[in-house]
Design a protein around this motif. Structure first.
Motif, short mmCIF file in Angstrom:
data_model
loop_
_atom_site.label_atom_id
_atom_site.label_comp_id
_atom_site.label_asym_id
_atom_site.label_seq_id
_atom_site.Cartn_x
_atom_site.Cartn_y
_atom_site.Cartn_z
N GLY A 161 74.53 70.70 42.19
CA GLY A 161 74.92 71.83 41.07
C GLY A 161 76.24 71.36 40.61
N ASN B 127 78.41 74.33 38.32
CA ASN B 127 77.06 75.19 37.88
C ASN B 127 76.20 74.74 36.88
N ALA C 13 77.93 81.67 37.38
CA ALA C 13 78.63 81.26 38.59
C ALA C 13 78.00 82.26 39.80
N TYR D 250 69.57 83.37 39.85
CA TYR D 250 70.52 82.95 38.97
C TYR D 250 69.92 83.00 37.52
#
Length: 386
Positions: free
Chosen positions: A232, A254, A317, A368
């Motif tokens: 990531g 991220n 995040a 996410y």
């Protein structure tokens, strides 16, 4: 004598129960309002985080790609299988030529990650001449000196990185570093701690009059960069960033995937005229026989790279929570597809599906929110050939 009972004022049991019910309803609606607000906030913040991370990542890579190929645009160098030793640990990217592993010098080399993230290596020199060169005048049979025809017109200086290439093309190229200022038409490539690209020997023999030396500029500015994504995080290995030649440095968090494709100029015969401008005719993550000579990954194919198509997928995040009564998140429910649009006009797209999971992440990727950022970067140095 008879007395009347005093009247009692207050709430009855029924009124009290009604009040409790109304209060509980008010609390329930307020709780739902707060939860909904937090969910909306999380979605908004997640989208904003992904926007910032993705834009920063793409901008960083785009800046590199726009300079790719500077100093490597001569046909003798572009696509040449090259030997390079770096005391600080940077290694040239591996590609394939008709099934055999090579390490070509080219504007860009893509390592296909399938549905995962690709690795993109971009090469660029910083020599002021762009493609300054001189001929090898004497047979090079090994050692720390190379006899050349002339060096003064091309600005060769101590510490510069050079590429020695056979002429005509066909053999291996080598990278070295000038350990002394040129004198009497001799280039010195002695080994030492100050000369990170030297071993004291090129490792390849060259005949006088059949090789050229190209100057890539000062070693501390040599821009050989490898971009990748791990756990990531967008990472960079670089020859001009201290401490990152062997171990990548984290750049942006991220970021779940980097994807790239070559844009090949596939025009045949006299229609291919790079000096008049390159034109993308096909997109591909893998190397192809772009020049139609029957060999895949030959120098002519690397010289047909007209552009790069780059995509970055970033995520927020903060993960979102599953909906009430659910055990799995639904913020994102399917992998994403990049490169799905036809660009430029008339050139077929080559879409790629990308998995979004991050290894060893305790939270499911479905919790996410993600954003995709794409761009097309022309390899402008491809057409500027000597």
């Amino acid at each position: 004598m008879r007395t009347n009972a005093t009247a009692q004022n207050g709430f009855s049991l029924v009124e009290l129960m009604v009040s409790v019910v109304i209060g509980l309803l008010a609390v329930m609606f307020a709780t739902r309002l707060m939860v909904g607000g937090e969910q909306s906030k999380a979605a908004s913040v997640g989208g904003s985080d992904a926007m910032q991370n993705g834009m920063l990542a793409l901008f960083s890579i785009n800046t590199d790609a726009s300079q790719a190929g500077w100093g490597l645009n001569d046909d003798l160098v572009n696509g040449c299988n090259t030997r390079m030793t770096d005391a600080e640990g940077f290694a040239l990217a591996t590609a394939a030529r008709d099934g055999a592993a090579i390490t070509p010098l080219a504007p860009a080399v893509i390592a296909d990650g399938g549905t995962g993230s690709d690795t993109l290596t971009l090469y660029s020199g910083t020599g002021m001449a762009g493609a300054g060169s001189t001929s090898v005048w004497q047979n090079y049979i090994g050692g720390t000196s190379i006899g050349v025809a002339s060096v003064s017109p091309f600005g060769f200086n101590q510490g510069d990185v050079i590429v020695v290439a056979p002429e005509p093309a066909g053999g291996d190229c080598t990278v070295a570093q000038l350990s002394a200022a040129p004198a009497a038409s001799v280039l010195q490539i002695a080994s030492g701690t100050a000369w990170r690209y030297n071993t004291g020997n090129l490792g390849v023999l060259y005949n006088g009059g059949q090789a050229r030396v190209f100057n890539l500029g000062p070693a501390n500015k040599l821009s050989f960069h490898t971009w990748s994504v791990s756990n990531g995080v967008l990472q960079l290995r670089a020859t001009d960033l201290a401490g990152t030649a062997a171990r990548p440095q984290a750049v942006v968090g991220n970021v779940v995937a980097l994807k790239a494709q070559y844009g090949f100029d596939t025009r045949a015969g006299s229609a291919f005229n790079p000096k008049a401008g390159m034109r993308v005719g096909r997109w591909s993550t893998a190397m192809v026989d772009a020049d139609g000579d029957g060999s895949t990954g030959a120098p002519g194919d690397w010289q047909r790279i007209a552009a790069l198509r780059i995509a970055v997928i970033a995520r927020g995040a903060m993960p979102e929570r599953p909906a009430a009564g659910q055990t799995t998140c639904t913020a994102t429910t399917a992998p994403m597809t990049v490169f799905g649009t036809a660009a430029p006009a008339g050139v077929s797209a080559s879409p790629v599906q990308v998995a979004l999971g991050v290894p060893n992440d305790a939270v499911s990727w479905t919790c996410y929110r993600y954003r995709v950022f794409e761009t097309i970067v022309p390899i402008r140095n491809a057409g500027w050939r000597p």
